[in-house]
Motif scaffolding. Structure first.
Motif, PDB file in Angstrom:
ATOM      1  N   ALA A  20       0.827  -1.199   0.000  1.00  0.00           N
ATOM      2  CA  ALA A  20       0.000   0.000   0.000  1.00  0.00           C
ATOM      3  C   ALA A  20       0.862   1.250   0.000  1.00  0.00           C
ATOM      4  O   ALA A  20       0.466   2.302  -0.506  1.00  0.00           O
ATOM      5  N   CYS A  22       3.695   1.549  -1.557  1.00  0.00           N
ATOM      6  CA  CYS A  22       4.470   1.640  -2.785  1.00  0.00           C
ATOM      7  C   CYS A  22       3.628   2.213  -3.914  1.00  0.00           C
ATOM      8  O   CYS A  22       2.478   1.885  -4.069  1.00  0.00           O
ATOM      9  N   GLY A  24       2.207   5.262  -5.355  1.00  0.00           N
ATOM     10  CA  GLY A  24       0.934   5.933  -5.230  1.00  0.00           C
ATOM     11  C   GLY A  24       0.429   6.433  -6.561  1.00  0.00           C
ATOM     12  O   GLY A  24       1.047   6.282  -7.604  1.00  0.00           O
ATOM     13  N   SER A  25      -0.751   7.066  -6.532  1.00  0.00           N
ATOM     14  CA  SER A  25      -1.341   7.598  -7.754  1.00  0.00           C
ATOM     15  C   SER A  25      -0.662   8.903  -8.127  1.00  0.00           C
ATOM     16  O   SER A  25       0.225   9.395  -7.442  1.00  0.00           O
ATOM     17  N   THR A 225      -9.297   1.412  -3.914  1.00  0.00           N
ATOM     18  CA  THR A 225      -8.295   2.469  -3.875  1.00  0.00           C
ATOM     19  C   THR A 225      -7.447   2.386  -5.138  1.00  0.00           C
ATOM     20  O   THR A 225      -6.819   1.356  -5.404  1.00  0.00           O
ATOM     21  N   ARG A 227      -4.241   3.186  -7.436  1.00  0.00           N
ATOM     22  CA  ARG A 227      -2.822   3.488  -7.253  1.00  0.00           C
ATOM     23  C   ARG A 227      -2.191   4.029  -8.530  1.00  0.00           C
ATOM     24  O   ARG A 227      -0.970   4.056  -8.674  1.00  0.00           O
ATOM     25  N   ASN A 228      -3.033   4.440  -9.469  1.00  0.00           N
ATOM     26  CA  ASN A 228      -2.568   5.065 -10.702  1.00  0.00           C
ATOM     27  C   ASN A 228      -3.675   5.940 -11.245  1.00  0.00           C
ATOM     28  O   ASN A 228      -4.822   5.858 -10.798  1.00  0.00           O
ATOM     29  N   GLY A 508       2.572  -3.550  -7.078  1.00  0.00           N
ATOM     30  CA  GLY A 508       1.215  -4.070  -6.972  1.00  0.00           C
ATOM     31  C   GLY A 508       0.923  -5.241  -7.889  1.00  0.00           C
ATOM     32  O   GLY A 508      -0.219  -5.700  -7.970  1.00  0.00           O
ATOM     33  N   TRP A 522      -6.289  -1.277 -10.972  1.00  0.00           N
ATOM     34  CA  TRP A 522      -6.101  -0.206  -9.992  1.00  0.00           C
ATOM     35  C   TRP A 522      -5.004  -0.523  -8.970  1.00  0.00           C
ATOM     36  O   TRP A 522      -4.530   0.360  -8.272  1.00  0.00           O
ATOM     37  N   GLU A 523      -4.599  -1.786  -8.881  1.00  0.00           N
ATOM     38  CA  GLU A 523      -3.549  -2.155  -7.929  1.00  0.00           C
ATOM     39  C   GLU A 523      -2.149  -1.775  -8.414  1.00  0.00           C
ATOM     40  O   GLU A 523      -1.197  -1.768  -7.633  1.00  0.00           O
ATOM     41  N   GLY A 525       1.038   0.382  -9.724  1.00  0.00           N
ATOM     42  CA  GLY A 525       1.640   1.697  -9.551  1.00  0.00           C
ATOM     43  C   GLY A 525       3.073   1.661 -10.021  1.00  0.00           C
ATOM     44  O   GLY A 525       3.550   0.664 -10.559  1.00  0.00           O
TER      45      GLY A 525
END
Length: 529
Positions: A20, A22, A24-25, A225, A227-228, A508, A522-523, A525
């Protein structure tokens, strides 16, 4: 960095905080993911991405990015949790009434409010259209849908069903706008309007998708959530082309499907900047039969095939350590698994097969054609069917030939009943034994098979769904699998592992493909793991 990463379910809780943190967006450069899934709109299948029609892993992996469901299976698998819903649960003790309350302020990507009426519309639309692809079967146990205000919806079921929360987590139960989709007709083409984590644009080459571009939906409200900010999904004709693109830094990750030689090479000779990751998988492969076709309508023929197919040799010759023999519909890592086929037929035995055919008065050699798809499951499929043909013909009991067809033509022909024997794979809609039984043996099933066992359909499947404790349903599933082994409407062959390969700056990856082969973009990044 050179390493092979093995991710096991037990490590999920330990790894979650690290992952989590590592990548981020906010990344401006899109993460590009390759796939060998093909996306084609044809005369037989003009609406490949309509939730009322789509029922293959590739299409669902597009819908999951864009269309929201009331529930979803959380990272690392487990019981479904609310997604578009704020809360969901059975409101009675017998699992026949299921109530959900939508999150407050939920909207579609265009800003239109999402209401309980949209949920009701979307579910009733699937049941009204009842496409020949088998999708409606997942929701067929719904009797009525009741709305209470703008945010509450109640599903009244025909019979108890402890698996219903899982079904609400599948794209067939995706929430659509009644202003964008017809109530009784499919939406042709590749456009999708939803409330999911991404919006989507496509780049086409005639009737084929060359690229999907997923962009973060700023209006999204749900349990996921991101991450990108942007991900591209690019189809490739084969795994070799996808591999070359990864090596040339044209894509960041290879998803499904990697070939066995690629996996072997990356395991034994890792490449700079590329990491291979094994993730838990629940895929199965099988032969299925049109039990009304003249060549296989006598179950003695199917039983004889079950007596001589050597799964161990097949796996060793074609798939190596990436697969293992399967002796029932339910794979070994799922509750309810049994070894019904080896219990019934033992090790491969030509003399036993000959005796079965002789006792039934079947003349030999039996002429059959084994049909397979050339472009849906990977390059090894052709080799697999060559090996199966070789095994059958070596017995002198069969005169088998093989025929390969591209998926866009293969699937419609299979549903029409054009093939007597055909090979398919199954990636579960949800990780429950029910989803390895009902899609093949229940009414309006995925295969559109003429085979019907009334005891299985009308008594055993409903009985299995009454058990909230899924382990308590094991005796019922064992009984069903014994019936399947006796009648052989389906012949299980093997279960597989899953692998992905990615550039080492992509984070991710461990979570981006779950046990059901759901692609969770979405996982992903960027960063340093």
């Amino acid at each position: 960095m050179k390493r092979k990463t093995l991710v096991l379910p037990l490590t999920a809780a330990l790894l979650a905080p690290l992952l989590a943190a590592c990548g981020g967006s906010g990344e401006s450069r899109a993460i590009v993911v390759g796939t060998t899934d093909q996306f084609v709109a044809t005369e037989d299948a003009p609406a490949p991405l309509d939730p009322a029609y789509a029922y293959d892993t590739g299409a669902w992996n597009v819908l999951r990015q864009t269309v929201q469901t009331l529930m979803h299976v959380p990272r690392g698998s487990g019981q479904p949790v609310p997604e578009a819903a704020e809360s969901c649960g059975f409101s009675d003790k017998v699992s026949e009434s299921y109530r959900c309350k939508l999150r407050e302020g939920l909207t579609f990507a265009d800003g239109t409010p999402v209401t309980a009426d949209d949920v009701k519309f979307s579910v009733e639309r699937v049941l009204a259209i009842k496409s020949d692809n088998g999708t409606a079967a997942l929701l067929a146990n719904i009797d009525t849908v009741e709305t209470q205000g703008d945010r509450e919806v109640v599903f009244h079921l025909k019979t108890p069903d402890a698996t219903f929360p899982y079904k609400l987590s599948t794209p067939v139960a995706g929430i659509l706008s009644k202003d964008k989709y017809g109530a009784k007709e499919l939406r042709d083409g590749f456009a999708i309007d939803g409330s999911g984590p991404y919006t989507m644009k496509t780049e086409l080459d005639g009737d084929r998708v060359k690229k999907f571009v997923f962009t973060k939906n700023d209006r999204y409200k749900g349990d996921i959530t991101l991450r990108n900010d942007r991900v591209e999904l690019r189809p490739f004709d084969d795994s070799a082309g996808m591999d070359a693109a990864l090596e040339n830094d044209e894509i960041d990750m290879m998803a499904r499907s990697m070939s066995q030689p690629q996996i072997k090479e990356l395991t034994e000779q890792p490449k700079d900047g590329i990491e291979l990751t094994e993730v838990p998988g629940l895929e199965i492969r099988y032969l299925a039969f049109n039990t009304k076709a003249a060549s296989v309508d006598d179950k003695a023929v199917r039983q004889a095939m079950a007596s001589v197919v050597d799964r161990g040799a097949l796996v060793s010759e074609v798939y190596g350590p990436t697969a293992q023999p399967l002796y029932s519909l339910i794979p070994s890592s799922v509750t309810g698994h049994s070894t019904s086929f080896i219990d019934t037929y033992g090790e491969p035995d030509t003399s036993k097969a000959a005796r079965i055919l002789r006792n039934a008065g079947v003349k030999t050699p039996v002429k059959i054609t084994l049909n397979y798809t050339t472009d849906h499951y990977g390059a090894e499929t052709a080799k697999e069917f060559e090996a199966l043909r070789g095994q059958l013909n070596a017995t002198k009991l069969f005169d088998a030939r093989i025929q390969g067809t591209e998926w866009s033509k293969f699937r419609p022909a299979q549903k029409r009943g054009d093939y007597a024997v055909y090979g398919l794979g199954w990636f579960p809609d949800y990780p429950d034994p029910d989803n390895y039984i009902a899609p093949f043996l229940d009414s309006d099933n995925f295969l559109n098979t003429p085979y019907v066992n009334q005891s299985v359909r009308d008594r055993l499947i409903p009985a299995s769904r009454r058990e909230a404790d899924r382990t308590a349903a094991t005796p019922v599933f064992e009984q069903i699998q014994k019936i399947v082994a006796k009648d052989v409407p389906i012949l299980p062959l093997w279960q597989g592992k899953q692998y992905v390969a990615a550039r080492d700056d992509v984070t991710g990856v461990e979570w981006a493909l779950n046990t059901s082969s759901d692609l969770l973009l979405w996982e992903l990044g960027r960063g340093t793991a």
